[in-house]
Design an enzyme around this catalytic site. Structure first.
Site, PDB file in Angstrom:
ATOM      1  N   GLU A 116       0.886  -1.197  -0.002  1.00  0.00           N
ATOM      2  CA  GLU A 116       0.058  -0.163   0.177  1.00  0.00           C
ATOM      3  C   GLU A 116       0.684   1.288  -0.075  1.00  0.00           C
ATOM      4  OE1 GLU A 116      -2.963  -0.576   3.351  1.00  0.00           O
ATOM      5  OE2 GLU A 116      -4.154  -1.691   1.777  1.00  0.00           O
ATOM      6  N   GLU A 153      -5.874  -8.353  -1.317  1.00  0.00           N
ATOM      7  CA  GLU A 153      -6.338  -7.983  -0.007  1.00  0.00           C
ATOM      8  C   GLU A 153      -7.923  -7.716  -0.280  1.00  0.00           C
ATOM      9  OE1 GLU A 153      -4.725  -5.634   3.149  1.00  0.00           O
ATOM     10  OE2 GLU A 153      -2.874  -6.045   2.429  1.00  0.00           O
TER      11      GLU A 153
HETATM   12  C1  BG6 Z   1      -4.650  -3.070   4.712  1.00  0.00           C
HETATM   13  C2  BG6 Z   1      -3.226  -3.761   5.226  1.00  0.00           C
HETATM   14  O1  BG6 Z   1      -4.529  -1.818   4.744  1.00  0.00           O
HETATM   15  O2  BG6 Z   1      -5.637  -3.326   5.608  1.00  0.00           O
HETATM   16  C3  BG6 Z   1      -3.267  -4.857   6.018  1.00  0.00           C
HETATM   17  O3  BG6 Z   1      -2.485  -4.057   4.082  1.00  0.00           O
HETATM   18  C4  BG6 Z   1      -4.328  -4.672   7.229  1.00  0.00           C
HETATM   19  O4  BG6 Z   1      -1.971  -4.864   6.780  1.00  0.00           O
HETATM   20  C5  BG6 Z   1      -5.745  -4.337   6.178  1.00  0.00           C
HETATM   21  O5  BG6 Z   1      -4.409  -5.216   8.140  1.00  0.00           O
HETATM   22  C6  BG6 Z   1      -6.993  -4.285   7.080  1.00  0.00           C
HETATM   23  O6  BG6 Z   1      -6.766  -3.267   7.943  1.00  0.00           O
HETATM   24  P1  BG6 Z   1      -7.240  -3.674   9.569  1.00  0.00           P
HETATM   25  O7  BG6 Z   1      -6.769  -2.141  10.184  1.00  0.00           O
HETATM   26  O8  BG6 Z   1      -8.531  -3.736   9.651  1.00  0.00           O
HETATM   27  O9  BG6 Z   1      -6.022  -4.322  10.085  1.00  0.00           O
END
Ligand code: BG6
Length: 495
Positions: free
Chosen positions: A204, A393
């Protein structure tokens, strides 16, 4: 075919009420092309724990306290006595990775996206030699994955650089970081040359510009009076050079390597059809395409210049730097997608971005649920760059309540993922997007980046651990475990 949505009905009747529940999508689909990669994504710092074991150094993830929904995590300059830091133990994957990989294999994963902890390999970041015990750990992890038929997909830097690079060097605002990063890349590219084929340079990376304090993304903390925008631009430039040189180096070490960039994709809608709002939507995309433009096209485009002008920052790019950027363009674009936003403007130059969208439900953490936004993201990125894409993701962070027997019936998670997979399949089969694979975020419950919580759970696998670090760390399958196994077994046909 999807049924008529509650939003359609509201629109037809002229209403704009909050939509409680949207259409339930179909449960079977056309499926994905053969060779499509199915799996999940984790990051070393959110799962491994063992934060000082076998020579690992302190990373930026290790000095962040536990926050909560709406309560930001504190960032400390060093680890303090008596303070609870959730990443220190993670979910103890450092000791339990075999069990976890076996469970992923049982679901049929053909790939697993994970990261290599920089501080496990170079404990301080500037060490002349790597830490052999750290390298040996990832040998074991990758060997185990490969033995289960799971292809490793590796993020080189996922939110956890060695802390010393921040405290001693000021992190990416300092060009010295480029060489430290390349030393790390050369070590892992060479060591895992035959084990890992797919790499990503920075997780990111575009959040460097979007976040007020891009500590996770770029290790940046700002001193008073510092020109924040100028620092973000300079740090990003150094990261671009590091990534481009890593791509060139990786291709030299193994020409079969595919090395991509990775961004958070913020699908954005104009709040209304007012031209000012439509322009606001475009403005919200500038700081994001700024990153993909440089990393995929290999130079600062007109869009980048427009963004620099909006930030009030001038950037001189030397001929030498321009040549590096042009010679190390990304092989693919990997991205995370969680939700969409809405942009509006009063004057056409200001920008208001909000998550409230009356047509969308929200998660327990207030994130809008918008599966169509994923199809929009895939189309926008592919239209603009025409390089392979990888959804690395996507997932639902939710409050899971185990029943008396400890079982979590997470139908809401199944529903969320099903909706997104259907839109992803349409993007591939109807919009002809070249998509490499799909990895859900957090196939096993892990420590949240945003809040440091455990109870924001994404997994198909429940981990017995709470926000204060209590629990047995035992793993158990949720209802979604078997559902995802069937999705993968049918290559996305059975949803
Ligand atoms: C992304 C990251 O921004 O979102 C992850 O790459 C992160 O590392 C994921 O865990 C979800 O965000 P959060 O705050 O729910 O963990």
């Amino acid at each position: 075919m999807q049924t008529t949505t509650a939003a359609d009905v509201a629109l037809e009747s002229g209403g704009s009420a909050i939509i409680a529940s949207r259409a339930v999508p179909v449960k079977s689909a056309q499926g994905m092309p053969s060779g499509f990669l199915w799996g999940g994504a984790v990051a070393a710092n959110q799962v491994e724990g063992a934060y000082l074991e076998d020579g690992k150094g302190v990373s930026i993830a290790d000095v962040q306290t536990a926050g909560a929904h709406g309560v930001p995590r504190e960032i400390h300059e060093a680890v303090r006595e008596g303070v609870y830091y959730p990443n220190h133990q993670g979910i103890d994957a450092y000791h339990r990775y075999r069990e976890d990989i076996a469970l992923f294999a049982e679901m049929g994963f053909t790939c697993l996206r994970t990261s290599i902890s920089w501080a496990r390999v170079y404990p301080n970041g500037d060490d002349p030699e790597p830490n052999e015990a750290g390298l040996a750990f990832y040998d074991r992890v990758f060997d185990d994955m490969v033995a289960h038929g799971i292809e490793p997909v590796v993020t080189i830097s996922h939110y956890e650089m060695p802390l010393r690079l921040v405290s001693e060097y000021g992190s990416w605002r300092n060009p010295a970081l480029i060489d430290f990063y390349l030393r790390f890349c050369e070590t892992i590219f060479t060591r895992y040359r035959e084990k890992v084929r797919i790499w990503m340079t920075f997780n990111e990376i575009n959040e460097t510009m979007n976040k007020r304090t891009p500590f996770n993304q770029a290790g940046l903390v700002f001193s008073e009076g510092e020109d924040v925008n100028e620092v973000k631009v300079r740090a990003s430039h150094h990261m671009f050079l590091a990534a481009a040189r890593a791509v060139a180096l990786g291709h030299k070490i193994n020409p079969a390597f595919r090395i991509g960039c990775m961004v958070q994709y913020p699908t954005t809608y104009a709040k209304t059809c007012r031209p000012e709002d439509v322009l606001a939507r475009r403005l919200n995309m500038l700081p994001n395409y700024y990153y993909t433009d440089v990393m995929v096209r290999g130079h600062y485009t007109n869009l980048c210049r427009a963004q620099l002008r909006r930030l009030g920052v001038e950037l001189e790019v030397s001929e030498e730097d321009a040549a590096i950027l042009a010679a190390g363009t990304s092989d693919f674009i990997a991205f995370s997608y969680y939700f969409s936003s809405v942009a509006s403007s009063e004057t056409g130059d200001d920008l208001l971005v909000e998550r409230g969208n009356p047509y969308l439900d929200r998660t327990d953490w207030g994130w809008p649920i918008d599966e169509i936004g994923l199809r929009v993201a895939l189309n926008e990125l592919y239209d603009r760059y025409q390089v392979p894409l990888f959804v690395v993701e996507n997932g639902l962070g939710a409050l899971d309540e185990p029943d008396e027997s400890g079982f979590v019936a997470d139908d809401y998670r199944i529903d969320f993922l099903r909706r997104h997979i259907i839109q992803m399949e349409r993007a591939v089969n109807e919009d002809y997007i070249d998509l490499m694979g799909y990895t859900t975020w957090g196939p096993i419950d892990l420590v949240s980046v945003g809040t440091g919580e455990m109870r924001k759970r994404y997994g198909f696998i429940y981990v017995d651990r709470d926000d204060a670090g209590n629990g047995t760390l035992a793993r158990s399958k949720k209802k979604s475990f078997d559902w995802y196994r069937r999705v993968i077994a049918s290559n996305g046909r059975e949803l």
